[in-house]
Design a protein around this motif. Structure first.
Motif, PDB file in Angstrom:
ATOM      1  N   TYR A   1      -5.856  -2.430   6.293  1.00 13.41           N
ATOM      2  CA  TYR A   1      -5.419  -1.322   6.982  1.00 13.41           C
ATOM      3  C   TYR A   1      -5.643   0.126   7.209  1.00 13.41           C
ATOM      4  O   TYR A   1      -7.006  -0.491   8.341  1.00 13.41           O
ATOM      5  CB  TYR A   1      -3.972  -0.981   6.529  1.00 13.41           C
ATOM      6  CG  TYR A   1      -2.991  -0.948   7.982  1.00 13.41           C
ATOM      7  CD1 TYR A   1      -3.515  -0.799   9.252  1.00 13.41           C
ATOM      8  CD2 TYR A   1      -1.960  -0.375   8.350  1.00 13.41           C
ATOM      9  CE1 TYR A   1      -3.031  -0.214  10.626  1.00 13.41           C
ATOM     10  CE2 TYR A   1      -1.052  -0.018   9.759  1.00 13.41           C
ATOM     11  CZ  TYR A   1      -1.352   0.694  10.924  1.00 13.41           C
ATOM     12  OH  TYR A   1      -1.123   0.212  11.531  1.00 13.41           O
ATOM     13  N   HIS A   2      -6.167   0.934   5.929  1.00 13.72           N
ATOM     14  CA  HIS A   2      -6.669   2.084   6.473  1.00 13.72           C
ATOM     15  C   HIS A   2      -8.225   1.625   5.310  1.00 13.72           C
ATOM     16  O   HIS A   2      -8.731   3.060   5.044  1.00 13.72           O
ATOM     17  CB  HIS A   2      -5.539   3.328   6.568  1.00 13.72           C
ATOM     18  CG  HIS A   2      -5.101   3.324   7.009  1.00 13.72           C
ATOM     19  ND1 HIS A   2      -4.100   2.766   6.996  1.00 13.72           N
ATOM     20  CD2 HIS A   2      -4.873   3.075   8.903  1.00 13.72           C
ATOM     21  CE1 HIS A   2      -3.244   2.606   8.826  1.00 13.72           C
ATOM     22  NE2 HIS A   2      -3.645   2.878   9.487  1.00 13.72           N
ATOM     23  N   SER A   3      -7.820   0.683   4.808  1.00 12.86           N
ATOM     24  CA  SER A   3      -9.452   0.803   3.561  1.00 12.86           C
ATOM     25  C   SER A   3      -9.251   1.931   2.346  1.00 12.86           C
ATOM     26  O   SER A   3      -9.988   1.780   1.516  1.00 12.86           O
ATOM     27  CB  SER A   3     -10.627   1.121   4.085  1.00 12.86           C
ATOM     28  OG  SER A   3     -11.278  -0.077   4.659  1.00 12.86           O
ATOM     29  N   TRP A   4      -8.134   2.274   1.701  1.00  6.29           N
ATOM     30  CA  TRP A   4      -7.631   2.692   0.725  1.00  6.29           C
ATOM     31  C   TRP A   4      -8.187   1.983  -0.196  1.00  6.29           C
ATOM     32  O   TRP A   4      -7.679   0.517   0.243  1.00  6.29           O
ATOM     33  CB  TRP A   4      -6.322   3.832   0.442  1.00  6.29           C
ATOM     34  CG  TRP A   4      -5.837   4.281   1.555  1.00  6.29           C
ATOM     35  CD1 TRP A   4      -6.501   4.557   2.780  1.00  6.29           C
ATOM     36  CD2 TRP A   4      -4.568   4.838   1.016  1.00  6.29           C
ATOM     37  NE1 TRP A   4      -5.739   6.080   2.901  1.00  6.29           N
ATOM     38  CE2 TRP A   4      -4.417   6.549   2.204  1.00  6.29           C
ATOM     39  CE3 TRP A   4      -3.756   5.297  -0.078  1.00  6.29           C
ATOM     40  CZ2 TRP A   4      -3.609   7.657   2.026  1.00  6.29           C
ATOM     41  CZ3 TRP A   4      -2.561   6.385  -0.422  1.00  6.29           C
ATOM     42  CH2 TRP A   4      -2.993   7.085   0.911  1.00  6.29           C
TER      43      TRP A   4
ATOM     44  N   HIS B   1       0.071   3.977   0.966  1.00  9.04           N
ATOM     45  CA  HIS B   1       0.101   5.104   2.475  1.00  9.04           C
ATOM     46  C   HIS B   1       1.073   4.502   3.506  1.00  9.04           C
ATOM     47  O   HIS B   1       1.926   4.556   3.869  1.00  9.04           O
ATOM     48  CB  HIS B   1      -1.301   4.385   3.060  1.00  9.04           C
ATOM     49  CG  HIS B   1      -1.672   5.062   3.656  1.00  9.04           C
ATOM     50  ND1 HIS B   1      -2.616   4.318   5.336  1.00  9.04           N
ATOM     51  CD2 HIS B   1      -1.703   6.164   5.096  1.00  9.04           C
ATOM     52  CE1 HIS B   1      -2.798   5.301   6.634  1.00  9.04           C
ATOM     53  NE2 HIS B   1      -2.263   6.601   5.952  1.00  9.04           N
ATOM     54  N   ARG B   2       0.413   3.084   4.385  1.00  6.66           N
ATOM     55  CA  ARG B   2       1.492   3.174   5.213  1.00  6.66           C
ATOM     56  C   ARG B   2       2.326   1.821   5.180  1.00  6.66           C
ATOM     57  O   ARG B   2       2.653   0.481   6.307  1.00  6.66           O
ATOM     58  CB  ARG B   2       1.317   3.451   6.382  1.00  6.66           C
ATOM     59  CG  ARG B   2       1.322   4.754   7.418  1.00  6.66           C
ATOM     60  CD  ARG B   2       1.130   4.952   8.204  1.00  6.66           C
ATOM     61  NE  ARG B   2       1.185   4.014   9.465  1.00  6.66           N
ATOM     62  CZ  ARG B   2       0.529   3.948  10.138  1.00  6.66           C
ATOM     63  NH1 ARG B   2      -1.576   4.739  10.498  1.00  6.66           N
ATOM     64  NH2 ARG B   2       0.831   3.622  10.902  1.00  6.66           N
ATOM     65  N   HIS B   3       2.313   0.902   3.482  1.00  7.16           N
ATOM     66  CA  HIS B   3       3.002  -0.040   3.557  1.00  7.16           C
ATOM     67  C   HIS B   3       2.514  -1.285   4.019  1.00  7.16           C
ATOM     68  O   HIS B   3       3.504  -2.399   3.436  1.00  7.16           O
ATOM     69  CB  HIS B   3       3.851  -0.363   4.223  1.00  7.16           C
ATOM     70  CG  HIS B   3       5.379   0.864   3.512  1.00  7.16           C
ATOM     71  ND1 HIS B   3       5.965   2.052   5.047  1.00  7.16           N
ATOM     72  CD2 HIS B   3       5.559   1.455   2.158  1.00  7.16           C
ATOM     73  CE1 HIS B   3       6.489   2.718   3.869  1.00  7.16           C
ATOM     74  NE2 HIS B   3       6.357   3.055   2.884  1.00  7.16           N
ATOM     75  N   ALA B   4       1.188  -0.932   4.295  1.00  9.23           N
ATOM     76  CA  ALA B   4       0.827  -2.876   4.231  1.00  9.23           C
ATOM     77  C   ALA B   4      -0.011  -3.525   3.185  1.00  9.23           C
ATOM     78  O   ALA B   4       0.385  -3.153   2.257  1.00  9.23           O
ATOM     79  CB  ALA B   4      -1.273  -2.745   5.432  1.00  9.23           C
TER      80      ALA B   4
ATOM     81  N   CYS C   1      -7.523  -2.118   0.582  1.00 10.99           N
ATOM     82  CA  CYS C   1      -5.858  -2.349   1.610  1.00 10.99           C
ATOM     83  C   CYS C   1      -6.839  -2.579   2.862  1.00 10.99           C
ATOM     84  O   CYS C   1      -7.877  -1.780   3.424  1.00 10.99           O
ATOM     85  CB  CYS C   1      -5.207  -0.740   1.961  1.00 10.99           C
ATOM     86  SG  CYS C   1      -3.682  -1.072   3.272  1.00 10.99           S
TER      87      CYS C   1
ATOM     88  N   CYS D   1       0.746  -0.956   0.397  1.00 10.61           N
ATOM     89  CA  CYS D   1       0.252  -0.191  -0.016  1.00 10.61           C
ATOM     90  C   CYS D   1       0.979   1.608   0.109  1.00 10.61           C
ATOM     91  O   CYS D   1       1.924   1.230   0.629  1.00 10.61           O
ATOM     92  CB  CYS D   1      -0.837  -0.340   0.678  1.00 10.61           C
ATOM     93  SG  CYS D   1      -2.187   1.288   0.943  1.00 10.61           S
TER      94      CYS D   1
HETATM   95  S1  FES Z   1      -1.592   0.909   4.601  1.00  8.04           S
HETATM   96 FE1  FES Z   1      -2.664   0.549   3.318  1.00  8.04          FE
HETATM   97  S2  FES Z   1      -4.558   1.783   4.218  1.00  8.04           S
HETATM   98 FE2  FES Z   1      -3.097   2.778   5.185  1.00  8.04          FE
END
Ligand code: FES
Ligand code: FE2
Length: 375
Positions: free
Chosen positions: A91-94, A72-75, A89, A70
């Motif tokens: 983690y935070h649903s992007w 955002h923060r690499h999930a 994603c 991702c």
């Molecule tokens: S790490 Fe993917 S939406 Fe936050």
């Protein structure tokens, strides 16, 4: 006879696998799936060497390969296998669109720069090309086109794709052996009488001793073998079976086995189905085999012929599973030997030429600047 070119340590040491990821899997074209499996609106997680990928088709229906991470923060965005809907994603649903661009961001006011230029935050993309139904990815930014990389195998895969219309069987299973040992096992028929005396040795039309198999080892990386079907069996097949089952796109009078370096094999008997195996190095001593058997379309088939094909496909499914189990067991024994082996293997003339050819190809990739090994 000659000595094998690889050292036993190369089959058992984690550093060897790390080097292979960098020098082989990151630089060659790697098979990642089939086009007909890749439906619109779904995506597939695939591991390529040490890299986790997502394959999905864009709006034009062209397969694209993205890093499974991702923005955002690499999930990691998804697990291996097929997933319905857009990339989301956990983690935070992007969410991401078919071009890998962030499309939905919860609480967007917190990310003004991303909203202003979404394309700049697209998923990292890799080279992805197809030949017929076969999708390949190359991780490195530079390198040959798929056509140049495949050489004569390009046309083989194109022909093989002509009639493909669905999966008869698919499984993923771990073999407890290094990926090179598993591939080497697939490259020689010398083990067939000892390992497959209840399976391969009993295939009708394929009895040994009729006509010698023909190896093709001219390409520096890829190799193949054609093993002619027994002539008298073919005559009976032609008279009794062919008129009922009809015709199919690409018919040939032999069993064929191709290795597309580094880790794809495609095999077929007569061309009425194709067995496609991808050998994924999951750990230095574990190979995950992803096996697919693909059906082809027939024309001019009678209802009796349709039943016969159903029967042929059912038998081929159980045959594949039994042969796989036999090979998996012997590969495990090979790995156990390799764990304490001290000397290189010995390779038989004429009967293990493709094993030697594979080892040369391997060395060529691992030492790209060194001269080719002596023959
Ligand atoms: S790490 Fe993917 S939406 Fe936050
Ligand atoms: Fe085998």
């Amino acid at each position: 006879m000659c000595n094998g070119l690889l050292n036993p340590a190369q089959y058992r040491e984690p550093q060897a696998l790390a080097d292979e990821h960098a020098l082989i899997f990151a630089r060659t074209w790697n098979f990642v799936g089939l086009l007909f499996e890749q439906e619109a609106g779904q995506h597939r997680g695939v591991k390529l060497g040490a890299t986790s990928l997502i394959i999905q088709c864009d709006k034009q229906g062209r397969p694209r390969a993205f890093l499974n991470v991702c923005s955002h923060r690499h999930a990691q965005l998804c697990e291996q296998g097929v997933h319905r809907g857009p990339i989301r994603c956990p983690y935070h649903s992007w969410t991401y669109d078919r071009e890998g661009i962030p499309a939905g961001i919860p609480q967007p006011q917190a990310f003004p720069e991303v909203i202003a230029d979404k394309s700049a935050h697209r998923l990292k993309e890799f080279a992805c090309e197809t030949v017929g139904q076969f999708i390949f990815v190359r991780l490195s930014t530079d390198g040959p086109s798929l056509r140049d990389y495949l050489g004569p195998e390009y046309d083989f895969l194109l022909h093989a794709s002509a009639g493909m219309n669905g999966l008869i069987d698919e499984f993923r299973q771990d073999v407890h052996a290094n990926w090179k040992a598993v591939i080497e096992n697939s490259l020689e028929g010398y083990h067939v009488p000892a390992v497959h005396n209840q399976t391969f040795m009993k295939v009708e039309g394929m009895e040994r001793g009729h006509q010698a198999p023909v190896d093709t080892v001219q390409h520096p990386l890829h190799s193949s073998i054609d093993h002619p079907a027994a002539a008298d069996w073919l005559v009976t097949f032609e008279r009794k079976i062919a008129p009922k089952i009809g015709s199919w796109a690409w018919r040939f009078p032999h069993y064929t086995h191709h290795l597309i370096f580094p880790n794809l094999t495609v095999t077929s008997f007569l061309g009425y189905s194709f067995h496609i195996q991808r050998f994924e190095p999951s750990a230095v001593g574990i190979t995950t085999v992803h096996s697919r058997t693909v059906s082809v379309g027939f024309t001019g088939q009678s209802p009796v012929g349709a039943k016969m094909v159903e029967q042929i496909y059912a038998e081929s499914k159980s045959f594949t599973e039994r042969v796989f189990a036999e090979d998996a067991a012997i590969c495990r024994a090979v790995q156990q030997g390799l764990e304490c082996a001290e000397r290189p293997a010995v390779i038989g003339n004429g009967i293990e030429d493709r094993v030697l050819h594979f080892q040369r190809a391997y060395q060529r990739c691992m030492n790209p600047t060194s001269p080719p090994p002596p023959t």
